[in-house]
Design a protein around this motif. Sequence first.
Motif, PDB file in Angstrom:
ATOM      1  N   SER A 197       0.809  -1.218   0.000  1.00 39.02           N
ATOM      2  CA  SER A 197       0.000   0.000   0.000  1.00 39.02           C
ATOM      3  C   SER A 197       0.844   1.270   0.000  1.00 39.02           C
ATOM      4  CB  SER A 197      -0.933   0.011   1.216  1.00 39.02           C
ATOM      5  OG  SER A 197      -0.187   0.003   2.421  1.00 39.02           O
ATOM      6  N   LYS A 198       2.168   1.148   0.113  1.00 36.42           N
ATOM      7  CA  LYS A 198       3.046   2.320   0.112  1.00 36.42           C
ATOM      8  C   LYS A 198       3.793   2.504  -1.213  1.00 36.42           C
ATOM      9  CE  LYS A 198       4.225   2.629   5.052  1.00 36.42           C
ATOM     10  NZ  LYS A 198       5.383   2.688   5.993  1.00 36.42           N
ATOM     11  N   ILE A 199       3.527   1.643  -2.190  1.00 32.38           N
ATOM     12  CA  ILE A 199       4.354   1.636  -3.395  1.00 32.38           C
ATOM     13  C   ILE A 199       3.704   2.423  -4.530  1.00 32.38           C
ATOM     14  CG2 ILE A 199       5.431   0.177  -5.144  1.00 32.38           C
ATOM     15  CD1 ILE A 199       5.667  -2.021  -3.069  1.00 32.38           C
ATOM     16  N   TRP A 200       4.393   3.463  -4.976  1.00 33.03           N
ATOM     17  CA  TRP A 200       3.998   4.213  -6.172  1.00 33.03           C
ATOM     18  C   TRP A 200       4.121   3.273  -7.368  1.00 33.03           C
ATOM     19  CZ3 TRP A 200       7.007   7.883  -9.695  1.00 33.03           C
ATOM     20  CH2 TRP A 200       6.171   8.844 -10.278  1.00 33.03           C
ATOM     21  N   PRO A 201       3.234   3.359  -8.362  1.00 31.61           N
ATOM     22  CA  PRO A 201       3.240   2.394  -9.466  1.00 31.61           C
ATOM     23  C   PRO A 201       4.588   2.273 -10.170  1.00 31.61           C
ATOM     24  CG  PRO A 201       1.223   3.678  -9.519  1.00 31.61           C
ATOM     25  CD  PRO A 201       2.097   4.302  -8.468  1.00 31.61           C
ATOM     26  N   GLU A 202       4.976   1.048 -10.408  1.00 30.23           N
ATOM     27  CA  GLU A 202       6.267   0.766 -11.036  1.00 30.23           C
ATOM     28  C   GLU A 202       6.404   1.426 -12.401  1.00 30.23           C
ATOM     29  OE1 GLU A 202       8.413  -3.261 -12.742  1.00 30.23           O
ATOM     30  OE2 GLU A 202       7.325  -3.384 -10.836  1.00 30.23           O
ATOM     31  N   GLU A 203       5.310   1.404 -13.181  1.00 29.99           N
ATOM     32  CA  GLU A 203       5.390   1.990 -14.520  1.00 29.99           C
ATOM     33  C   GLU A 203       5.621   3.496 -14.464  1.00 29.99           C
ATOM     34  OE1 GLU A 203       0.968   1.715 -13.414  1.00 29.99           O
ATOM     35  OE2 GLU A 203       2.781   0.465 -13.226  1.00 29.99           O
ATOM     36  N   ARG A 204       5.237   4.131 -13.356  1.00 34.37           N
ATOM     37  CA  ARG A 204       5.485   5.569 -13.241  1.00 34.37           C
ATOM     38  C   ARG A 204       6.950   5.846 -12.914  1.00 34.37           C
ATOM     39  NH1 ARG A 204      -0.098   8.280 -10.905  1.00 34.37           N
ATOM     40  NH2 ARG A 204      -1.452   7.116 -12.324  1.00 34.37           N
ATOM     41  N   TYR A 205       7.556   4.972 -12.127  1.00 36.39           N
ATOM     42  CA  TYR A 205       9.000   5.111 -11.914  1.00 36.39           C
ATOM     43  C   TYR A 205       9.742   5.020 -13.239  1.00 36.39           C
ATOM     44  CZ  TYR A 205       9.050   5.010  -6.799  1.00 36.39           C
ATOM     45  OH  TYR A 205       8.908   5.339  -5.482  1.00 36.39           O
ATOM     46  N   ILE A 206       9.342   4.060 -14.076  1.00 34.09           N
ATOM     47  CA  ILE A 206      10.004   3.883 -15.363  1.00 34.09           C
ATOM     48  C   ILE A 206       9.826   5.120 -16.239  1.00 34.09           C
ATOM     49  CG2 ILE A 206       9.983   2.532 -17.498  1.00 34.09           C
ATOM     50  CD1 ILE A 206       9.164   0.103 -15.723  1.00 34.09           C
ATOM     51  N   SER A 207       8.588   5.634 -16.312  1.00 32.40           N
ATOM     52  CA  SER A 207       8.323   6.840 -17.091  1.00 32.40           C
ATOM     53  C   SER A 207       9.099   8.031 -16.540  1.00 32.40           C
ATOM     54  CB  SER A 207       6.818   7.136 -17.093  1.00 32.40           C
ATOM     55  OG  SER A 207       6.538   8.352 -17.748  1.00 32.40           O
ATOM     56  N   LEU A 208       9.113   8.168 -15.234  1.00 33.52           N
ATOM     57  CA  LEU A 208       9.841   9.261 -14.590  1.00 33.52           C
ATOM     58  C   LEU A 208      11.321   9.218 -14.956  1.00 33.52           C
ATOM     59  CD1 LEU A 208      10.066  11.522 -12.352  1.00 33.52           C
ATOM     60  CD2 LEU A 208      10.517   9.652 -10.754  1.00 33.52           C
ATOM     61  N   LEU A 209      11.921   8.048 -14.849  1.00 30.85           N
ATOM     62  CA  LEU A 209      13.353   7.926 -15.096  1.00 30.85           C
ATOM     63  C   LEU A 209      13.702   8.153 -16.567  1.00 30.85           C
ATOM     64  CD1 LEU A 209      14.033   4.926 -12.726  1.00 30.85           C
ATOM     65  CD2 LEU A 209      14.846   7.268 -12.441  1.00 30.85           C
ATOM     66  N   ARG A 210      12.852   7.676 -17.449  1.00 27.18           N
ATOM     67  CA  ARG A 210      13.107   7.930 -18.873  1.00 27.18           C
ATOM     68  C   ARG A 210      13.114   9.424 -19.174  1.00 27.18           C
ATOM     69  NH1 ARG A 210       9.147   3.172 -21.365  1.00 27.18           N
ATOM     70  NH2 ARG A 210      10.680   1.462 -21.228  1.00 27.18           N
ATOM     71  N   ARG A 211      12.191  10.151 -18.582  1.00 25.68           N
ATOM     72  CA  ARG A 211      12.117  11.590 -18.826  1.00 25.68           C
ATOM     73  C   ARG A 211      13.268  12.334 -18.146  1.00 25.68           C
ATOM     74  NH1 ARG A 211       5.951  13.338 -17.767  1.00 25.68           N
ATOM     75  NH2 ARG A 211       6.928  15.397 -18.080  1.00 25.68           N
ATOM     76  N   LEU A 212      13.630  11.913 -16.934  1.00 29.47           N
ATOM     77  CA  LEU A 212      14.705  12.599 -16.223  1.00 29.47           C
ATOM     78  C   LEU A 212      16.065  12.362 -16.883  1.00 29.47           C
ATOM     79  CD1 LEU A 212      13.749  12.060 -12.464  1.00 29.47           C
ATOM     80  CD2 LEU A 212      13.598  14.178 -13.789  1.00 29.47           C
ATOM     81  N   THR A 213      16.297  11.159 -17.371  1.00 28.21           N
ATOM     82  CA  THR A 213      17.582  10.880 -18.015  1.00 28.21           C
ATOM     83  C   THR A 213      17.749  11.682 -19.305  1.00 28.21           C
ATOM     84  OG1 THR A 213      16.617   8.895 -19.027  1.00 28.21           O
ATOM     85  CG2 THR A 213      17.889   8.592 -17.008  1.00 28.21           C
ATOM     86  N   LYS A 214      16.639  11.994 -19.966  1.00 25.29           N
ATOM     87  CA  LYS A 214      16.713  12.843 -21.160  1.00 25.29           C
ATOM     88  C   LYS A 214      16.923  14.308 -20.791  1.00 25.29           C
ATOM     89  CE  LYS A 214      13.912   9.983 -24.279  1.00 25.29           C
ATOM     90  NZ  LYS A 214      12.652   9.924 -25.085  1.00 25.29           N
ATOM     91  N   ALA A 215      16.237  14.738 -19.734  1.00 19.46           N
ATOM     92  CA  ALA A 215      16.308  16.155 -19.350  1.00 19.46           C
ATOM     93  C   ALA A 215      17.603  16.497 -18.620  1.00 19.46           C
ATOM     94  CB  ALA A 215      15.111  16.509 -18.476  1.00 19.46           C
ATOM     95  N   PHE A 216      18.165  15.528 -17.899  1.00 12.66           N
ATOM     96  CA  PHE A 216      19.378  15.777 -17.106  1.00 12.66           C
ATOM     97  C   PHE A 216      20.402  14.705 -17.455  1.00 12.66           C
ATOM     98  CE2 PHE A 216      15.735  17.401 -14.749  1.00 12.66           C
ATOM     99  CZ  PHE A 216      16.125  18.712 -14.501  1.00 12.66           C
ATOM    100  N   GLU A 217      21.163  14.950 -18.500  1.00 12.25           N
ATOM    101  CA  GLU A 217      22.025  13.930 -19.091  1.00 12.25           C
ATOM    102  C   GLU A 217      23.150  13.466 -18.159  1.00 12.25           C
ATOM    103  OE1 GLU A 217      23.379  15.415 -22.805  1.00 12.25           O
ATOM    104  OE2 GLU A 217      21.408  15.254 -23.774  1.00 12.25           O
ATOM    105  N   ASN A 218      23.600  14.317 -17.299  1.00 13.39           N
ATOM    106  CA  ASN A 218      24.717  13.956 -16.416  1.00 13.39           C
ATOM    107  C   ASN A 218      24.249  13.379 -15.086  1.00 13.39           C
ATOM    108  OD1 ASN A 218      26.916  14.639 -18.063  1.00 13.39           O
ATOM    109  ND2 ASN A 218      26.642  16.811 -17.591  1.00 13.39           N
ATOM    110  N   THR A 219      23.066  12.796 -15.043  1.00 11.84           N
ATOM    111  CA  THR A 219      22.506  12.277 -13.801  1.00 11.84           C
ATOM    112  C   THR A 219      22.442  10.758 -13.838  1.00 11.84           C
ATOM    113  OG1 THR A 219      21.174  14.279 -13.538  1.00 11.84           O
ATOM    114  CG2 THR A 219      20.550  12.371 -12.214  1.00 11.84           C
ATOM    115  N   LYS A 220      22.907  10.136 -12.754  1.00 12.34           N
ATOM    116  CA  LYS A 220      22.822   8.688 -12.567  1.00 12.34           C
ATOM    117  C   LYS A 220      21.856   8.402 -11.422  1.00 12.34           C
ATOM    118  CE  LYS A 220      26.351   7.613 -15.373  1.00 12.34           C
ATOM    119  NZ  LYS A 220      26.299   6.680 -16.509  1.00 12.34           N
TER     120      LYS A 220
END
Length: 349
Positions: A197-220
């Motif tokens: 009941s505490k877990i944000w949807p997995e597919e949203r983590y994936i979408s979030l990370l795909r967008r962040l890696t494009k917007a912030f290229e030097n981020t791991k």
Amino acid sequence: MLVFRTGQLGDTLVALPAIHALKARHRGDKLILLTDKHPDKSYVSSWDILGPTGWFEEVIFYEPGPLYWLNLKAVLATISSIRRIRAGVAYILAPERNAWQLFRDRFFFRIVAGVRECHSRGAGGSPTRRRNRPLPHVKPEWRVLREVIPYSESEHFDLKPLIPQSELDSANELMMRLMDNEATRFVALGPGSKMPSKIWPEERYISLLRRLTKAFENTKFIVLGGKEDKTIGDRISAAAGTSIHNLAGSVSVMGSAAILTRCNAYIGNDTGTMHLAAMVGVPCIALFSARDFPDRWRPYGDNHTILRREVDCEGCMLEVCNKENNRCLREISVDDTISAIAPLLSASH
């Protein structure tokens, strides 16, 4: 002096500011921990965290359960252990207690176990739930526990000095290997939890990370957590790209703390990893379900952003949300999360 605290990783971490303060207040006194032990469980215990700090000279374990108080042999063994140390003061850093539980605790420690003086939180603490009204905000658990300790000069807590140098060295070597260049930033991820009941949807983590890696290229991005979080970490890192590294289950708690000292931010669920990040001063973008009162498990410190949505079923305290399918968490969008994390990544650019 006896300190009573039970629980797992997050429960123990929120008690650290209080224990640090009482250690400062009773400088020179011998501290002994009374805590629970679960031989059949693999999760992180209070002693796993508190033992390496060196704050306690001894630990007394007991094995709780629904019939603990009916197990005369076990209860007498605990009483004997407490009486043996002749503790003059007990700090009861227990979870929220009703009036009966508070009376039971004090009766046990003062009358049965022979401790002269007891300090604990008051009875109750949670406001009344009112139908058709949002739940009121409450004090964070770490602050409630801190207020059990009478005034001491120690008002701020920082976990970093307690991290072994060997763990810091290992974290530094790891980060150097992962860096593309000197501008590389690191963000810790906490996508798992023992409570569904505490877990944000997995597919949203994936979408979030795909967008962040494009917007912030030097981020791991580094996934942290226990062994139970490795599977979700593997799926997310496989789906979201090569900038995501899954370390869940492969490093110790203090190893995770050392890695977090090198991170610019934390994004994730309400987990022990979130509390660990806060204890080393990392700003948290914390994705909270509405199962409990707002702010009760807010991370330590002031530099955090809490994403939580009010829903008509908030305060349910469910560990598994079968009926609503985590509606409160699903109402937190990827855009919401990006809006919260983007200023931190832009500032550290």
